[in-house]
Structures are given as structure tokens and as C-alpha cells.
Scaffold this active site. Sequence first.
Site, PDB file in Angstrom:
ATOM      1  N   ASP A  62      -0.366  -7.563   1.135  1.00  0.00           N
ATOM      2  CA  ASP A  62       0.393  -6.232   1.333  1.00  0.00           C
ATOM      3  C   ASP A  62       1.932  -6.396   1.166  1.00  0.00           C
ATOM      4  O   ASP A  62       2.545  -6.122   2.361  1.00  0.00           O
ATOM      5  CB  ASP A  62      -0.270  -5.680   2.578  1.00  0.00           C
ATOM      6  CG  ASP A  62       0.171  -3.974   2.706  1.00  0.00           C
ATOM      7  OD1 ASP A  62       0.276  -3.690   1.520  1.00  0.00           O
ATOM      8  OD2 ASP A  62      -0.034  -3.516   3.632  1.00  0.00           O
ATOM      9  N   HIS A 104       0.856  -1.274  -0.114  1.00  0.00           N
ATOM     10  CA  HIS A 104       0.122  -0.043  -0.092  1.00  0.00           C
ATOM     11  C   HIS A 104       0.707   1.161  -0.226  1.00  0.00           C
ATOM     12  O   HIS A 104       0.385   2.400  -0.286  1.00  0.00           O
ATOM     13  CB  HIS A 104      -1.075  -0.068   1.153  1.00  0.00           C
ATOM     14  CG  HIS A 104      -0.431   0.279   2.517  1.00  0.00           C
ATOM     15  ND1 HIS A 104       0.036  -0.704   3.338  1.00  0.00           N
ATOM     16  CD2 HIS A 104      -0.207   1.353   3.215  1.00  0.00           C
ATOM     17  CE1 HIS A 104       0.359  -0.092   4.472  1.00  0.00           C
ATOM     18  NE2 HIS A 104       0.390   1.106   4.315  1.00  0.00           N
ATOM     19  N   SER A 114       4.346   2.146   8.025  1.00  0.00           N
ATOM     20  CA  SER A 114       3.960   1.199   6.919  1.00  0.00           C
ATOM     21  C   SER A 114       5.105   0.756   6.253  1.00  0.00           C
ATOM     22  O   SER A 114       5.851   1.553   5.566  1.00  0.00           O
ATOM     23  CB  SER A 114       3.029   1.665   6.171  1.00  0.00           C
ATOM     24  OG  SER A 114       1.561   1.986   6.795  1.00  0.00           O
TER      25      SER A 114
END
Lengths: 248, 439
Positions: free
Chosen positions: A93, A40, A198
Site C-alpha cells: 500500500d 489506496h 491514510s
Amino acid sequence: IIGGRDAPENTIPWQVLLSVDGARGGGMVIAERWIMTAAHNVVNKGQTVSHVILRIFMGHNDVDTMKQSPLNATSVHVHPEYNNPNSLNYNNDIALIKLQDTITFNSSVMPLCLPAEGATYDTNVMGLVSGFGIADDGSKRFLTNKLKYVPLPVVDQETCRNSITSVKRTSGSIPDLTNNMFCAGIPEGGKDSCQGDSGSPFTLTENGRHWAAGIVSWGVECGRRGTYGVYTRVANYLDWIKKTMQEN
Amino acid sequence: CSPLPDSELQMYGEVHSPEYPQPYPPNLQEQWDLTVPEGYQIRLTFTHLDIEASANCYYDSLTVFYKKKVLGKFCGNENSADGYHPGNQPILSPGNSLTLVFQSDKNNPERHQNVGFSAQYQAIDIDECSAPQPGDGSGPLCSQICLNTLGSYLCSCHHGYELRSDQHTCVLSCGGGIFDEPEGHLFSPGYPNHPPHAMSCQYIISVEQGFTISLNFTDNFHIESMDTPEGPKCLHHWLQVTVSDQQPMKLCGRTSPGLIDTNSNLVKLEYHIDHEGQSNGWSLEYRTHRVMCPFPGSIVKGRVTPVLSEYLYRDYIYARCDQGYKLMMNGQEVERFSTICQSNGQWHLPLPECHIIDCGEPEPLLNGGFNFLSGFQNQYLSVVQYRCNEPFYRLFGDANVNFTCEADRKWRSTHDIIVQPVCLPVCGQPTNHINVYQR
């Protein structure tokens, strides 16, 4: 990183800072020309971002110092089954970034090991998550330019699923926990990864060697009591990682 | 060579009386002139003769002439008591012609039916050389050597003489003799007898460069010397031996010089005797030997083959280096080396040197390097050990890290296969650790 500390120099030499279209993310060095991150981070509205707008930094614990020497990517490889148009599906992901130039490793830049075949994620085993994302000082949260880390235990998968189900009852639509994910954190909250982390590594240690167990993926708020951070289970992607690296 | 017989002239033939084997008619006078080529004589053999017998063959007869000389007059038959029958003995003409004359008178006794004669003739080569010396004082056909040939003869002369234009007599001529065979025999004119007085002979032995001449005089050596207060000297008779670039050497006396090594490919012999005194002369065998080259020596870390007791003209030698060494000539490497012993007694190339081979710089190792464990730099049998930049890289697997410079100029590990080591990154082991002491 919520509830964490500043990482001393050369303690997390695989940590990568990504800057994608102004947004901050993390990554980890896994080979001389490869960075692993969360899908992402490099997918915007369903499209893989161009490697041109991707800026990569490593080798320091301070963002201001790292910014002097960005590295260039040549290609971005998102897992083919990652599909997250509404930011509610973080399954798969994971993404790989190929660097334009080979890195020579030293004490400040070193690769993180990939999981061994059949690696296990035992509940309550302590791991370490790091990143340049949102931090706190106990009373308020802020954007930090220092690499921070926090040790967190692996959470039992069922416990994590229950916590997500419980949140769903009150908060409505949140992503699902899949078998390609695992959770880490403490039930009382206060220690967690957060926005900007992230793609950063959650590492486990075996025989004194750190290995990439998870990629910071998503979570409900940060450091909230009764919730946990959710990480991409890297051990499920060994074949895809090797295949992608070999083919490219 | 001898001239072929004139094709007009018969080498053999047959003659017989008229109407033979029928009785010959009376009142005959017939003549046959037989001629064979020059250098041949005629042998006439009667196969049958039956002519009316009479005393002195007065009535009928067959008369054989050589030129005008009567060789025989025949009549009668082999059984008659009268007449003169030739029997089985052939008649040999002194020269290459013979004339036969047959005559019969007008009275032919009817009681005798004489059939005449039949004879065969053939040319016989004359051995002029064995013919007795003519009594006219003209001397022998050849003054020295006579060689009989078919229909003729040839005269020849001993060494040191040549045939005069008369083709019969010889005259002394011993100058300008050149001997270029690898070995030979020379002797003075007339040897072992003394030649005519006042004579100068020259002999040149000239062989290919690269060979030397040795003279071996026989024991029977006699050149008149003169006794002087200083001892015997070669004043009037001598044999002078001249070798290029050396002082001429005069020989005389009764003692053979024996063996003389001239160390030259050109030797001049001049034999001189004046008009007095007596020298019986000399004789020698000469031989040639290949020029010798110096011993080539040896090469450090190499060898020279073949190993011979002596190295002579046209001999080749080869040089090879020991394993791990290379042939070097004038600073350049050569793949192979050979040199030949030249006619001047020198090797056409000097021996090369053997230099230790060099494998060149070992292949660099990315994220690593190497150290020399033994040997000098990159030379044969040097050993290098590869290492990686630890702790960030480590050698892959159990790859051999020691490489040796081998004779094929390649760096090889202990295995024959050349496998370059690889440095793999070390993962997950930071040099600094997070230590939290607060509990």
C-alpha cells in the site's frame, strides 16, 4: 488522529493533505517534486486516479489556510503489486505522486528522510503519526481541520498478528498482516490514526532526524483496545522508490 | 657593343701562288685583295716563300701593299743569299685591307724549280685607344675615356661631363643627377682638380621615405671663399646644401664640413663656380639610415617586446599582458597586438592597455548563493564562496565551495575540474519541535 494533539506550526513540515474526489487523505514530502502516500488513496475500484482530480496541499497546519494554494500533480505511480479490489488486501500500500512544480523548502515545507539501508523497526520504540483525519475530544469523534499528531510505539509483529487473528475470530474477514506492514499503537487503545489519515507519515527519529518508517494504511476501528494501527513498512520499498523517482 | 664582323669578310684565310706547291708558271701577274672588317688589321704570316731571287726582286717577286704603300717586296728563299725573304716576321697591315701582287717573268730558269709562296692571314683587333695621337692636330680619339672593343672603340666621360654627339669629345654637364641608391659617392667635376670656370651643377639625393641621408665630406675640400670685413663668405663659389623644410646652407673654404646629418630623405646639392677664381672641388660619401621612432614606453600589467636600444623604421613591436589581463584597444579587446615604426617616425598604432580579465557573474546556485571572499567583484583571482540556504539545504558531499576567477576566465575550484556545487534538501529536521511537558 485519536488521542492526539494539535501540531504546532512547522513541527511536521512534511505533512501533506490530499483531496481525491472529495475524500481526505494524507501524504508526506520526500523530495522537491515527490509526495509519498498510501496506494489506496489514489486507486479507486482498481484504477489509478487521474492526476487531474488530485489536489495537494502543504505548508500549513490548518486546512482552511492550505486550501488557498493547492499544488498540481503530473503523474501518479502506484506500486505495481498493490492489488486491493475488495479493500481486504493492503499489501504494498504505497504510491508516489510527482508534482508539476519544484518545491522550495522552508520552515513550513521540508522533506522527510527515507529509511536508511537496513533500518530497523524496534518494538516499543516511539514514533509519531500525524494527519488531518478523524479526531476525538475524549467523548466524541469529529472531522478536524487542524493537523494533529500522536506518539505511538512500534508494536512487536507477532503481538500485532495475534491481535488481528483475535479480531478475525469475532469480526470475520479483515485484511491480513504481511511483512510489508508493521503495527503501532498501545494495547489499551485510545491513541491511533484513523480515517482521513491514510497515507500520512509514521516517523521514527534517529540522531534528531525524522525518517519515514510507515505510511498510515489500515486498522480495525480506531483507538480500539487490543488493536493497533497498521502501517506500510517503507524500508521494504527503498529500491522501488528510488527507481520510480529516477525513471520519472 | 660592337658591330659584328661582316659575314662577307673573312676573319682569316690562306693565299698561295698558282700551282703551289708545284713550281709557278712563268709570265704571271696575279693580285689578291685581302679585306677584314673595319676595326681590325691583317696579320700576314708566310709559311713558305721560294721565289726566284734577284737584286731588288727584279724578275720574280711578291709585293705587299697597304692601299698604295708598299709594305714589302719579297723573293728568294730562306737559305738564299740573294733576294729579300720576310723570314718569320709577320706583316701587320695598318688598316683592314692588304693587297698582294705576285709576278714572274718569261724566263724561268730550269735549274730552279721555285714553288712560289704560301701565307696565312688573320684579322687582329686594333686597340684604337692605345694608338698614338695622330700628328694632324685632330687630337686624341676620345677627349676623356677611351674603351677598346672588338673591331671598334667607345668614348666615355668622367662624372659631370657628357659625350657630345660626335661621340668623341666630352662637355661639362653636371645638372639633374639623381642618386637614389642607399649609399653612394659624389664629387665635383674634375675633382680633385679644378674644373672649367663658370659652372653650375646640381645633384639630388632622393631615397625612400623612412630613411634619412647623412653626408660625409672628405678632408680634401676646396671651394674658394672671399674674405670680407665680416669674415670669409661664399660669394662667387659655393656648394649649397638644401634639405626640405630647412634653410639652404652654403659651404665654401678649405675646411671640410665633415659629417652632416640631414634628417631628410631628400637633399639637393648645388655647386656653383663663376668664371674667375679656382676651386678644386669636393667629394663626399653619402649614407642612409632608417628613421627612428620614439621609445614605445611600457604597459602597466604587460610588456612590450622586443626591447631594443632604438626602434627604427619598419621595426615591429609586440605587446602582451601579464597573466590575468587582456589587451584593450579603444575600448575593445584584441587578441594580439603589434605595431610598426612608420616612415614618418611614428608608431602606426599607440600601445594598448592591459585590463584585468573578468570571469563574469559566477553561476547562480539553486537554493543557495555566493559571497566574495576576496578580490574585486568578478575580476581575476577573485574568490567566491558558495553557500546553501540553511537549514533547509546543505552542500552536497565535500564539494569545494570556493571558486577562483582564473586566467582562462572561468571560475574554478582548487581542482582543475569545474564542478558546480549543488544544494541538497535537508530532510527530517524541522525548525520547530513538539515539546510535551505534561507527564
